[in-house]
Write a protein that holds these residues in place. Structure first.
Motif, PDB file in Angstrom:
ATOM      1  N   THR A   3      21.956 -37.824 -20.258  1.00 29.21           N
ATOM      2  CA  THR A   3      21.087 -37.788 -21.418  1.00 29.21           C
ATOM      3  C   THR A   3      20.390 -39.119 -21.514  1.00 29.21           C
ATOM      4  O   THR A   3      21.039 -40.166 -21.484  1.00 29.21           O
ATOM      5  N   GLN A   4      19.090 -39.088 -21.623  1.00 30.04           N
ATOM      6  CA  GLN A   4      18.327 -40.326 -21.739  1.00 30.04           C
ATOM      7  C   GLN A   4      18.231 -40.703 -23.215  1.00 30.04           C
ATOM      8  O   GLN A   4      17.961 -39.860 -24.069  1.00 30.04           O
ATOM      9  N   ILE A   5      18.494 -41.980 -23.513  1.00 30.14           N
ATOM     10  CA  ILE A   5      18.395 -42.475 -24.884  1.00 30.14           C
ATOM     11  C   ILE A   5      17.571 -43.755 -24.902  1.00 30.14           C
ATOM     12  O   ILE A   5      17.375 -44.394 -23.874  1.00 30.14           O
ATOM     13  N   ILE A   6      17.111 -44.094 -26.078  1.00 31.99           N
ATOM     14  CA  ILE A   6      16.421 -45.374 -26.295  1.00 31.99           C
ATOM     15  C   ILE A   6      17.269 -46.153 -27.284  1.00 31.99           C
ATOM     16  O   ILE A   6      17.633 -45.627 -28.341  1.00 31.99           O
ATOM     17  N   ILE A   7      17.610 -47.392 -26.933  1.00 33.42           N
ATOM     18  CA  ILE A   7      18.391 -48.225 -27.851  1.00 33.42           C
ATOM     19  C   ILE A   7      17.650 -49.531 -28.099  1.00 33.42           C
ATOM     20  O   ILE A   7      16.860 -49.986 -27.280  1.00 33.42           O
ATOM     21  N   THR A   8      17.913 -50.105 -29.238  1.00 35.88           N
ATOM     22  CA  THR A   8      17.382 -51.414 -29.574  1.00 35.88           C
ATOM     23  C   THR A   8      18.546 -52.390 -29.575  1.00 35.88           C
ATOM     24  O   THR A   8      19.528 -52.195 -30.294  1.00 35.88           O
ATOM     25  N   LEU A   9      18.456 -53.390 -28.722  1.00 39.26           N
ATOM     26  CA  LEU A   9      19.510 -54.396 -28.606  1.00 39.26           C
ATOM     27  C   LEU A   9      19.038 -55.712 -29.193  1.00 39.26           C
ATOM     28  O   LEU A   9      17.864 -56.070 -29.050  1.00 39.26           O
ATOM     29  N   PRO A  10      19.949 -56.467 -29.799  1.00 40.08           N
ATOM     30  CA  PRO A  10      19.594 -57.831 -30.183  1.00 40.08           C
ATOM     31  C   PRO A  10      19.204 -58.610 -28.930  1.00 40.08           C
ATOM     32  O   PRO A  10      19.739 -58.354 -27.839  1.00 40.08           O
ATOM     33  N   ASP A  11      18.270 -59.530 -29.071  1.00 44.50           N
ATOM     34  CA  ASP A  11      17.773 -60.292 -27.922  1.00 44.50           C
ATOM     35  C   ASP A  11      18.891 -60.953 -27.125  1.00 44.50           C
ATOM     36  O   ASP A  11      18.884 -60.919 -25.893  1.00 44.50           O
ATOM     37  N   ASP A  12      19.860 -61.536 -27.816  1.00 38.59           N
ATOM     38  CA  ASP A  12      20.924 -62.245 -27.094  1.00 38.59           C
ATOM     39  C   ASP A  12      21.782 -61.295 -26.259  1.00 38.59           C
ATOM     40  O   ASP A  12      22.195 -61.635 -25.145  1.00 38.59           O
ATOM     41  N   ILE A  13      22.014 -60.092 -26.746  1.00 40.87           N
ATOM     42  CA  ILE A  13      22.798 -59.118 -25.983  1.00 40.87           C
ATOM     43  C   ILE A  13      22.017 -58.674 -24.751  1.00 40.87           C
ATOM     44  O   ILE A  13      22.575 -58.587 -23.653  1.00 40.87           O
ATOM     45  N   TYR A  14      20.725 -58.420 -24.924  1.00 39.97           N
ATOM     46  CA  TYR A  14      19.916 -58.013 -23.775  1.00 39.97           C
ATOM     47  C   TYR A  14      19.867 -59.137 -22.737  1.00 39.97           C
ATOM     48  O   TYR A  14      19.992 -58.888 -21.537  1.00 39.97           O
ATOM     49  N   GLN A  15      19.715 -60.358 -23.193  1.00 43.73           N
ATOM     50  CA  GLN A  15      19.648 -61.485 -22.258  1.00 43.73           C
ATOM     51  C   GLN A  15      20.949 -61.644 -21.484  1.00 43.73           C
ATOM     52  O   GLN A  15      20.940 -61.932 -20.278  1.00 43.73           O
ATOM     53  N   ARG A  16      22.073 -61.439 -22.161  1.00 45.02           N
ATOM     54  CA  ARG A  16      23.365 -61.504 -21.476  1.00 45.02           C
ATOM     55  C   ARG A  16      23.471 -60.415 -20.415  1.00 45.02           C
ATOM     56  O   ARG A  16      23.909 -60.653 -19.288  1.00 45.02           O
ATOM     57  N   ALA A  17      23.057 -59.201 -20.777  1.00 42.10           N
ATOM     58  CA  ALA A  17      23.094 -58.090 -19.825  1.00 42.10           C
ATOM     59  C   ALA A  17      22.146 -58.343 -18.658  1.00 42.10           C
ATOM     60  O   ALA A  17      22.481 -58.066 -17.501  1.00 42.10           O
ATOM     61  N   GLU A  18      20.985 -58.890 -18.956  1.00 39.96           N
ATOM     62  CA  GLU A  18      19.998 -59.170 -17.919  1.00 39.96           C
ATOM     63  C   GLU A  18      20.513 -60.229 -16.934  1.00 39.96           C
ATOM     64  O   GLU A  18      20.398 -60.071 -15.718  1.00 39.96           O
TER      65      GLU A  18
END
Length: 64
Positions: A3-18
């Motif tokens: 299932t494809q979803i769209i999520i909004t992450l806080p910038d710091d969480i996205y940066q950590r994942a990136e």
């Protein structure tokens, strides 16, 4: 099946994942999927029933 979803992450969480994805030579989506899979335990129907009853008890319990 997926299932494809769209999520909004806080910038710091996205940066950590990136950053982690770069180190692991993976894409960010794969890192997030793996993290979610490892974070949410598989529960049987019996376990879900017990968990539901326990949560219900805790929510309805009077702490006075």
């Amino acid at each position: 099946m997926s299932t494809q979803i769209i999520i909004t992450l806080p910038d710091d969480i996205y940066q950590r994942a990136e950053r982690f994805a770069r180190l692991a030579n993976c894409d960010v989506a794969s890192i997030l999927v793996d993290t979610i899979q490892l974070s949410i335990p598989r529960l049987s129907v019996g376990t879900l029933a017990i968990l539901s009853l326990s949560l219900s008890f805790l929510i309805n319990k009077s702490w006075c």
